[in-house]
Design an enzyme around this catalytic site. Structure first.
Site, PDB file in Angstrom:
ATOM      1  N   GLU A 121       0.824  -1.221   0.000  1.00  7.94           N
ATOM      2  CA  GLU A 121       0.000   0.000   0.000  1.00  7.94           C
ATOM      3  C   GLU A 121       0.852   1.262   0.000  1.00  7.94           C
ATOM      4  O   GLU A 121       0.458   2.280  -0.549  1.00  7.94           O
ATOM      5  CB  GLU A 121      -0.940   0.000   1.211  1.00  7.94           C
ATOM      6  CG  GLU A 121      -1.986   1.085   1.148  1.00  7.94           C
ATOM      7  CD  GLU A 121      -3.237   0.759   1.951  1.00  7.94           C
ATOM      8  OE1 GLU A 121      -3.878   1.712   2.406  1.00  7.94           O
ATOM      9  OE2 GLU A 121      -3.577  -0.423   2.117  1.00  7.94           O
TER      10      GLU A 121
ATOM     11  N   ASP B  72      -2.948  -3.114   3.053  1.00  6.80           N
ATOM     12  CA  ASP B  72      -3.466  -3.294   4.411  1.00  6.80           C
ATOM     13  C   ASP B  72      -4.545  -4.363   4.431  1.00  6.80           C
ATOM     14  O   ASP B  72      -5.400  -4.427   3.543  1.00  6.80           O
ATOM     15  CB  ASP B  72      -4.040  -1.979   4.945  1.00  6.80           C
ATOM     16  CG  ASP B  72      -2.947  -0.983   5.295  1.00  6.80           C
ATOM     17  OD1 ASP B  72      -1.763  -1.373   5.276  1.00  6.80           O
ATOM     18  OD2 ASP B  72      -3.269   0.190   5.570  1.00  6.80           O
TER      19      ASP B  72
ATOM     20  N   TYR C   4      -0.485  -3.211  13.681  1.00  8.95           N
ATOM     21  CA  TYR C   4      -1.366  -2.457  12.771  1.00  8.95           C
ATOM     22  C   TYR C   4      -2.326  -1.548  13.544  1.00  8.95           C
ATOM     23  O   TYR C   4      -3.029  -2.005  14.450  1.00  8.95           O
ATOM     24  CB  TYR C   4      -2.152  -3.447  11.910  1.00  8.95           C
ATOM     25  CG  TYR C   4      -2.980  -2.813  10.828  1.00  8.95           C
ATOM     26  CD1 TYR C   4      -2.383  -2.225   9.719  1.00  8.95           C
ATOM     27  CD2 TYR C   4      -4.370  -2.808  10.910  1.00  8.95           C
ATOM     28  CE1 TYR C   4      -3.138  -1.655   8.721  1.00  8.95           C
ATOM     29  CE2 TYR C   4      -5.139  -2.239   9.913  1.00  8.95           C
ATOM     30  CZ  TYR C   4      -4.521  -1.658   8.813  1.00  8.95           C
ATOM     31  OH  TYR C   4      -5.277  -1.082   7.826  1.00  8.95           O
TER      32      TYR C   4
END
Length: 748
Positions: free
Chosen positions: A8, A104, A311
């Protein structure tokens, strides 16, 4: 043949490239013997603007509405077109056999990659990398357990449905409102209910009528006992005459109170749950006044650049069972600086994991935010990064520590026929609270609030009050008498709900059930399951958008809606103001992601709803009035300008939405007032700029700069940090180094 891996962001791509031993830099990618690692910059592709479908949509006219393109088209975002072309070139290489999506792990991440593939015309087989952290270990493990891309087709369908429905409803409603009332008005299924919640809170505050409440206190031997109403078991009453009668009765008593009960109870309290993003944003706002957006940006750096936290965009506060065996390694990694002793105690203990923080059923895409196995160097972090890291590490350590244990003593006395009580607490074991009161902690040694927010005003009347356990209390037994008892009347006022700040607004967005117009059990359940208004990934942007559109403003830390927002809520269709709409959409998007509802069926409903919205706005009979017009004229078009408040500034904005001219006339600076030490506002332009403070202090910019020079301004945080390091280094060395060296060489 080679495999293209789509990350990403460039930072994640570099990490993957290093792990996969790809070293050769090519156009927009890093190549190795087996893999080509390329990246997006977030979204490289988006839905086309209305004018792409029809030339007439360039003009904002009511007769062109609703806009319902038969098929939604994708376009490359101009600002990142160069990177898209580079990715496309790698995807369409003849020596590339398949694709690995490494964006992601979530709905929006899936959309980023799939739209790139669709716009590139790439039909090659897809595999999916699904990981919660970007450490070397997590990447290696993820590549050894790649998933079939087809498993995520339904997730992609849900992501497309979300994007297209927001476009259809948002674009049509915004254009209809703007054309109808000739003002720059925007609305959406998340931002409008959020505004409505703030407006409802303001209405509650405005309508609130404070009531006086009364109580009695009995005092003796340094002890204080609170009166308990025999009927309601409350410690307060709104009946003033009753309290006065009781007071007169007790005044005529003999001053002797009998101890009727001494009850000791062993109690435990457990650590709060691990952080998800919203809870972390709330705590960072309460403790450090960070905005939701600031916290997310800092978390992103700690995840991507430092790789010390997992994350960030997670809505879970639990871990999965497969993470438990890695906890010891994570403890070793973060056992530095102020956490060395705290983590060190846990490293060699067997950690089995319990239901308070391990639950597979409460983790969807990503587990709670915790430290990674990456070694930590605190000196490489900025001050703000250390603050967020500190919150996460201490919460992680706290759930692993035993509970806080204390003994609660309830003492009940009878005086003049009335009951009075006192409660005292004796700490037996600090347990998890030791993590927050550690003397080694530089930032968190201050009191740490582990209680939930209470913004319900008068509910706090019932909050338990504890007193210190003194020697006199320890001696008391049932049947004992206390002499020389005096009684006094206490009073207070009920308080209205507090205005929203960013922390409490995030809480309301996460759980908006109480703001539903008509309570519906099923809709309430859906709002709870889907995380309320917006997602953990979008709430910060939604709040920021409301500020930038001048729909909300800050007064101190509190958030209020503007006049523009008040009028917007009166003009917008009622359904768009209700959290129920989001509940309905999210429930259906969840079904699409699970494969139990077809995307086409959902989009058919959305198109019908878009037609209804436009018709309702067209038929509206409201009016919009600019009540913030100034006499200042726009330098571009000559029309009078509007005075608006941004998040940290005051601005003049042209009332003509097509002109769009805006200029800042004052902004909140970091400069502190020399009188009251609050932040000052910098007004004006160029040499005429003046600092002003709420206390009345004024100071020209030139005078301020001169004063700061004399006070030693110009010293950066980095300079201070370097100076402190030097001082610490010198403190460890012997005094009089020159003499010490000379004596060391002296031979006697």
């Amino acid at each position: 043949m080679k495999t293209v891996v789509i990350a990403e962001k460039p930072s994640v791509a570099r990490d993957i490239a290093r792990v996969l031993k790809c070293n050769q830099k090519v156009n927009g990618a890093i190549e190795g013997s087996k893999y080509i690692i390329t990246w997006g910059l977030g979204h490289l592709v988006t839905l086309a603007d209305p004018e792409k479908y029809k030339e007439e949509y360039k003009e904002w006219k009511m007769e062109h509405l609703p806009m319902l393109p038969p098929r939604m088209e994708l376009v490359v975002i101009k600002q990142t077109a160069k990177q898209f072309n580079a990715v496309k070139a790698q995807l369409n290489r003849k020596d590339v056999s398949d694709i690995i999506i490494a964006t992601d792990a979530g709905r929006e991440g899936e959309l980023v990659a799939r739209w790139i593939l669709e716009k590139s015309g790439c039909k090659k087989p897809i595999k999916r990398l699904w990981i919660s952290s970007v450490t070397d270990g997590a990447i290696k493990d993820g590549f050894s357990h790649l998933k079939d891309g087809k498993e995520y087709d339904n997730l992609y369908a849900a992501a497309v449905a979300r994007a297209e429905s927001d476009w259809l409803v948002g674009m049509n409603a915004t254009r209809a409102l703007t054309c109808k009332y000739n003002a720059q008005l925007s609305c959406g299924r998340v931002q409008t209910p959020t505004l409505a919640m703030i407006a409802k809170r303001e209405e509650e505050i405005r309508k609130f009528v404070p009531k006086l409440y009364y109580s009695l206190q009995a005092k003796s031997m340094g002890l204080s006992f609170s009166w308990i109403d025999g009927k309601t078991h409350s410690n307060t009453t709104f009946d003033k005459s009753r309290i006065d009668d009781l007071y007169r009765k007790l005044q005529s008593s003999d001053g002797k109170a009998k101890v009727t009960q001494v009850k000791k109870t062993a109690k435990k309290s457990y650590s709060p749950a691990l952080y998800d993003l919203t809870e972390l944003q709330r705590d960072a706002n309460k403790r450090y006044n960070f905005s939701a957006k600031e916290t997310l940006n800092i978390m992103q750096r700690l995840y991507e650049n430092h790789k010390v936290l997992t994350y960030p965009r997670t809505d879970s506060r639990y871990l999965t069972t497969d993470v438990v065996p890695t906890i010891s390694e994570r403890l070793r990694a973060c056992a530095v600086g102020p956490y060395k002793k705290l983590a060190g105690r846990l490293v060699n203990t067997e950690i089995k994991g319990n239901g308070s923080y391990v639950n597979n059923n409460k983790v969807s895409d990503h587990h709670a935010i915790i430290p990674t196995e990456q070694y930590v160097n605190l000196e490489h972090m900025s001050s703000d990064e250390r603050k967020i890291y500190d919150l996460v590490v201490r919460r992680f350590l706290a759930v692993l520590y035993p509970p806080f244990e204390y003994e609660q003593t309830n003492i009940e006395i009878e005086y003049g026929g009335e009951t009075f009580t006192a409660k005292a607490k004796v700490v037996k074991k600090l347990g998890f609270k030791e993590v927050y009161v550690s003397e080694q902690d530089n930032d968190s040694s201050e009191d740490y609030d582990l209680e939930e927010d209470n913004d319900e005003g008068s509910k706090s009347l019932m909050k338990e009050q504890f007193i210190s356990m003194n020697d006199e209390m320890k001696k008391l037994q049932p049947g004992d008498y206390i002499n020389r008892v005096s009684v006094l009347v206490t009073e207070g006022k009920t308080k209205p709900p507090a205005p929203f700040n960013e922390a409490t607004l995030l809480s309301a967005m996460e759980n908006p059930v109480k703001y539903m117009e008509h309570y519906d059990k099923e809709a309430a359940k859906t709002l709870g399951e889907t995380g309320g208004l917006g997602t953990v990934a979008t709430r910060a942007d939604i709040i920021d958008k409301l500020f930038s559109n001048f729909l909300i403003e800050k007064r101190g830390k509190d958030i209020f809606i503007t006049s523009k927002a008040k009028q917007l809520l009166e003009l917008v269709p009622d359904e768009l103001c209700k959290p129920e709409l989001t509940a309905d959409w999210e429930m259906k998007l969840g079904k699409i992601a699970k494969g139990t509802l077809k995307k086409e069926q959902f989009m058919k409903e959305i198109r019908s709803y878009s037609i209804e919205i436009v018709e309702e706005i067209k038929g509206g009979d409201g009016t919009y009035r600019h009540d913030n017009l100034t006499n200042s004229k726009c330098p571009e078009c000559g029309k009078r300008m509007l005075l608006v408040k941004g998040k940290n500034s005051r601005m003049l904005v042209c009332q003509d939405r097509e002109c769009g001219h805006r200029e800042t006339i004052a902004r909140t600076s970091n400069a502190r007032c020399p009188v009251c030490h609050k932040k000052m506002e910098l007004c004006g332009k160029g040499d005429a700029q003046v600092f002003t403070c709420q206390c009345g202090h004024k100071e020209k910019l030139s005078a301020f700069q001169e004063r700061r020079k004399k006070e030693g301004a110009g010293v950066s945080k980095k300079d201070v940090a370097n100076y402190l390091k030097k001082q610490q280094k010198e403190a460890k060395e012997p005094i009089n180094n020159a003499f010490a060296d000379a004596f060391a060489k002296l031979k006697l």
